[in-house]
Scaffold this active site. Structure first.
Site, mmCIF file in Angstrom:
data_model
loop_
_atom_site.group_PDB
_atom_site.id
_atom_site.type_symbol
_atom_site.label_atom_id
_atom_site.label_comp_id
_atom_site.label_asym_id
_atom_site.label_seq_id
_atom_site.Cartn_x
_atom_site.Cartn_y
_atom_site.Cartn_z
ATOM 1 N N GLY A 46 47.409 44.097 36.443
ATOM 2 C CA GLY A 46 47.992 43.621 35.184
ATOM 3 C C GLY A 46 46.940 42.891 34.383
ATOM 4 C CD GLN A 51 44.075 38.255 32.244
ATOM 5 O OE1 GLN A 51 45.022 39.025 32.208
ATOM 6 N NE2 GLN A 51 43.461 37.968 33.378
ATOM 7 C CB CYS A 94 44.380 35.735 38.013
ATOM 8 S SG CYS A 94 44.276 35.867 36.226
ATOM 9 C CG LEU A 95 41.810 41.431 36.910
ATOM 10 C CD1 LEU A 95 41.935 42.534 35.866
ATOM 11 C CD2 LEU A 95 40.966 41.886 38.083
ATOM 12 C CG HIS A 136 50.093 36.316 37.022
ATOM 13 N ND1 HIS A 136 49.449 35.696 38.054
ATOM 14 C CD2 HIS A 136 49.109 36.736 36.180
ATOM 15 C CE1 HIS A 136 48.133 35.735 37.841
ATOM 16 N NE2 HIS A 136 47.911 36.367 36.711
ATOM 17 C CD GLU A 137 49.227 39.922 33.938
ATOM 18 O OE1 GLU A 137 48.520 39.506 32.999
ATOM 19 O OE2 GLU A 137 48.780 40.112 35.076
ATOM 20 C CG HIS A 140 47.294 35.485 31.674
ATOM 21 N ND1 HIS A 140 46.193 34.701 31.938
ATOM 22 C CD2 HIS A 140 47.451 36.272 32.767
ATOM 23 C CE1 HIS A 140 45.702 35.014 33.138
ATOM 24 N NE2 HIS A 140 46.454 35.961 33.664
HETATM 25 NI NI NI Z 1 46.216 36.814 35.559
#
Ligand code: NI
Length: 171
Positions: A46, A51, A94-95, A136-137, A140
């Site tokens: 995701g 990001q 998380c990336l 989670h997304e 962000h």
């Molecule tokens: Ni993330």
């Protein structure tokens, strides 16, 4: 197709609150495609637009990656309309917080609405991994990372580790 660099904590741009997409047009579809390309290139499931440094309310996700089949979907201007009282704990990563994984507790089930890439309003009920990933997304989009759900002490420790790793990578 374009793979864009993914910002990592503690980059202050990850703290930005994203703004609504006013119109789902070709430009937004191209951005979503770039996001998906960047997500796959980084082996993620995701990604939120912020990001890659674009603070717009767009998420892409592909939870079921098998045999290189790319079947991602986009969630534009997502909103949670209901959340269950019962909670679930998943180990999250998380990336933007590379190589760190920790347990986060969130509502186990949610209902959400969003626009798809045709600008059509979709309503879904989600549980399991989808419910966790969506939350989670969506965090962000408010400038919140999963480590912000951990204790202050733990977060400080993890951020120190991240900063150190970044410095080593740059040296
Ligand atoms: Ni993330």
């Amino acid at each position: 197709m374009a793979i864009r660099p993914i910002l990592t904590a503690p980059d202050p741009r990850l703290k930005a609150v994203s703004t609504d997409v006013e119109k789902v047009d070709g430009e937004i579809r191209k951005l979503a495609q770039d996001m998906a390309d960047s997500m796959y290139a980084a082996d993620g499931i995701g990604l939120a637009a912020v990001q890659i440094g674009v603070p717009k309310r767009i998420i892409v996700m592909d939870l079921d990656q098998k045999e290189g089949k790319k079947d991602w979907r986009a969630f534009i201007n997502p909103k949670i309309t209901w959340a269950s009282e019962d909670l679930a704990v998943y180990e999250e990563g998380c990336l933007s917080v590379p190589e760190i994984y920790d347990d986060v507790e969130r509502p186990a089930r949610i209902r959400a609405e969003y626009l798809d890439l045709d600008g059509k309003k979709i309503e879904i009920e989600a549980d399991g991994m989808l419910a966790t990933c969506l939350q989670h997304e969506m965090d962000h989009l408010e400038g919140v990372l999963f480590i912000d759900h951990l204790s202050k002490l733990k977060r400080a420790m993890l951020l120190k580790k991240l900063t150190k790793a970044k410095k080593l990578a740059e040296a």
